[in-house]
Structure formats: C-alpha cells, structure tokens
Write a protein that holds these residues in place. Sequence first.
Motif, short mmCIF file in Angstrom:
data_model
loop_
_atom_site.label_atom_id
_atom_site.label_comp_id
_atom_site.label_asym_id
_atom_site.label_seq_id
_atom_site.Cartn_x
_atom_site.Cartn_y
_atom_site.Cartn_z
N LEU A 13 0.83 -1.20 0.00
CA LEU A 13 0.00 0.00 0.00
C LEU A 13 0.87 1.26 0.00
N ARG A 14 1.95 1.25 0.76
CA ARG A 14 2.87 2.40 0.80
C ARG A 14 3.49 2.63 -0.58
N LEU A 15 3.91 1.55 -1.23
CA LEU A 15 4.51 1.67 -2.57
C LEU A 15 3.49 2.18 -3.58
N LEU A 17 8.99 12.12 -7.07
CA LEU A 17 10.10 11.45 -6.40
C LEU A 17 9.77 11.31 -4.91
N CYS A 18 9.83 10.09 -4.41
CA CYS A 18 9.51 9.83 -3.01
C CYS A 18 10.74 9.27 -2.30
N PRO A 19 11.14 9.87 -1.18
CA PRO A 19 12.32 9.39 -0.48
C PRO A 19 12.07 8.06 0.24
N CYS A 20 13.14 7.49 0.72
CA CYS A 20 13.10 6.25 1.50
C CYS A 20 12.09 6.39 2.64
N TRP A 23 9.05 6.93 2.71
CA TRP A 23 8.01 7.92 2.50
C TRP A 23 6.64 7.31 2.76
N HIS A 24 5.74 8.11 3.33
CA HIS A 24 4.35 7.70 3.54
C HIS A 24 3.40 8.76 3.01
N ARG A 25 2.21 8.30 2.64
CA ARG A 25 1.17 9.18 2.10
C ARG A 25 0.99 10.41 2.98
N GLY A 26 0.96 11.56 2.32
CA GLY A 26 0.77 12.82 3.03
C GLY A 26 2.08 13.53 3.35
N GLU A 27 3.21 12.82 3.27
CA GLU A 27 4.50 13.45 3.52
C GLU A 27 4.99 14.17 2.27
N ALA A 28 5.93 15.06 2.45
CA ALA A 28 6.48 15.83 1.32
C ALA A 28 7.25 14.89 0.38
N THR A 29 7.13 15.16 -0.88
CA THR A 29 7.93 14.46 -1.88
C THR A 29 9.16 15.29 -2.17
N LEU A 30 10.08 14.75 -2.96
CA LEU A 30 11.31 15.47 -3.29
C LEU A 30 11.10 16.36 -4.51
N HIS A 31 11.63 17.56 -4.44
CA HIS A 31 11.54 18.49 -5.56
C HIS A 31 12.97 18.95 -5.89
N ILE A 32 13.36 18.69 -7.10
CA ILE A 32 14.74 19.03 -7.51
C ILE A 32 14.71 20.22 -8.43
#
Length: 183
Positions: A158-160, A169-172, A174-183
């Motif tokens: 479910l997390r994946l 981009l999702c860091p190691c 990572w869970h729903r609702g958390e910030a994703t990576l922005h480059i």
Amino acid sequence: MLTIGDKLPAFDLLAVDHDSEHAPNPENAFKRVNQDSFLGKWKVLFFWPKDFTFVCPTEIKAFGDLLEQFNDRDTLLIGASTDSEFVHLAWRHDNQDLKGQSFPWLADIRHELADGLGILDRHAGVALRATFIIDPHNVIRHVSVNDLSVGRNPQETLRLLDALLTEELCPCNWHRGEATLHI
C-alpha cells in the motif's frame, strides 16, 4: 521474470469473484477475466503458492483487511494461485479467516499467467509469493517476490502504491501525506 515497464501478459482465467457464503453456487461465484478486464484501473496482483496451506491465508487476510484502503485509491486488489476455481471456492468457504473476502481470486490452474509473469517455482511447480503493482495501462510498476516460506507485508504494498500514485520522487520510507522530493 517480468519487471518494471513490462506489460501484463495476456491471460484468460476464471476467478472466484464473490464471498462464498453469499454465493456458494459455482454458477454465481465465478467470473471470466482477462488482461483487459481491469484496464483504466491501478491493480495490485498478488500470487500465493497453494490454497489450504499455512502462510498463504495470513497474507490473503492481511491484503483483504486493506481492501477499503485500496478501493479508496481507486485500485483493484486481485489475488491468484495455481489452484482451480473450485479449490478457491472451497477454501474461502472452509477457512474462517477467508470468509467474507470480496476481491477476485484468479484460478491459474494451467499456469498461463504465472508462467507469463515468470514466477513459477521450478521445483515446486507453483507460483512464488509475487506481488505486482500494475498501472491503468497494464504496465508493471512494481514487482516483489518472496521465498515460499516467508509471507509479505501488504502495508508495504500500500505504501509503494501511494508513492507511485504521486507520480513524484519519493524518499526512502516515504508515507502518504509526507512531502515528496523536488529538484
């Protein structure tokens, strides 16, 4: 074994598609499905080795316990093994933990889908504990395979799925609702 970016292979199988307590009659319990039956939807397809075993029902129940969360993500949960539709139906009726499961179980008795995916155990002749996350265009986006003796973690699936649904981009860890990576 098929991997990320490969297309779900063609198949045509019967599935137990209803709770066996509400549809104990095989005429009402089975439905024919193929690779195009679920086009336009995300899918989590998970294989277990055999019905009427010990580790498998723990996994099926754990995936089934998350069914509402998969549905909330507009994702279909699909189970499968190389047993027949009649064995699936009997097991759902016989095992207390499996009664009430309301997602389809594919009966891959001729091994067409398991072989097409490349997940047949060469020695045991059954499907490995394989999990595939498949996008709406039937492209495989995640694959994991466990040893026959080790159950998997449906919460991780479910997390994946959540990470894939962001299309970011999702860091190691990572869970729903958390910030994703922005480059």
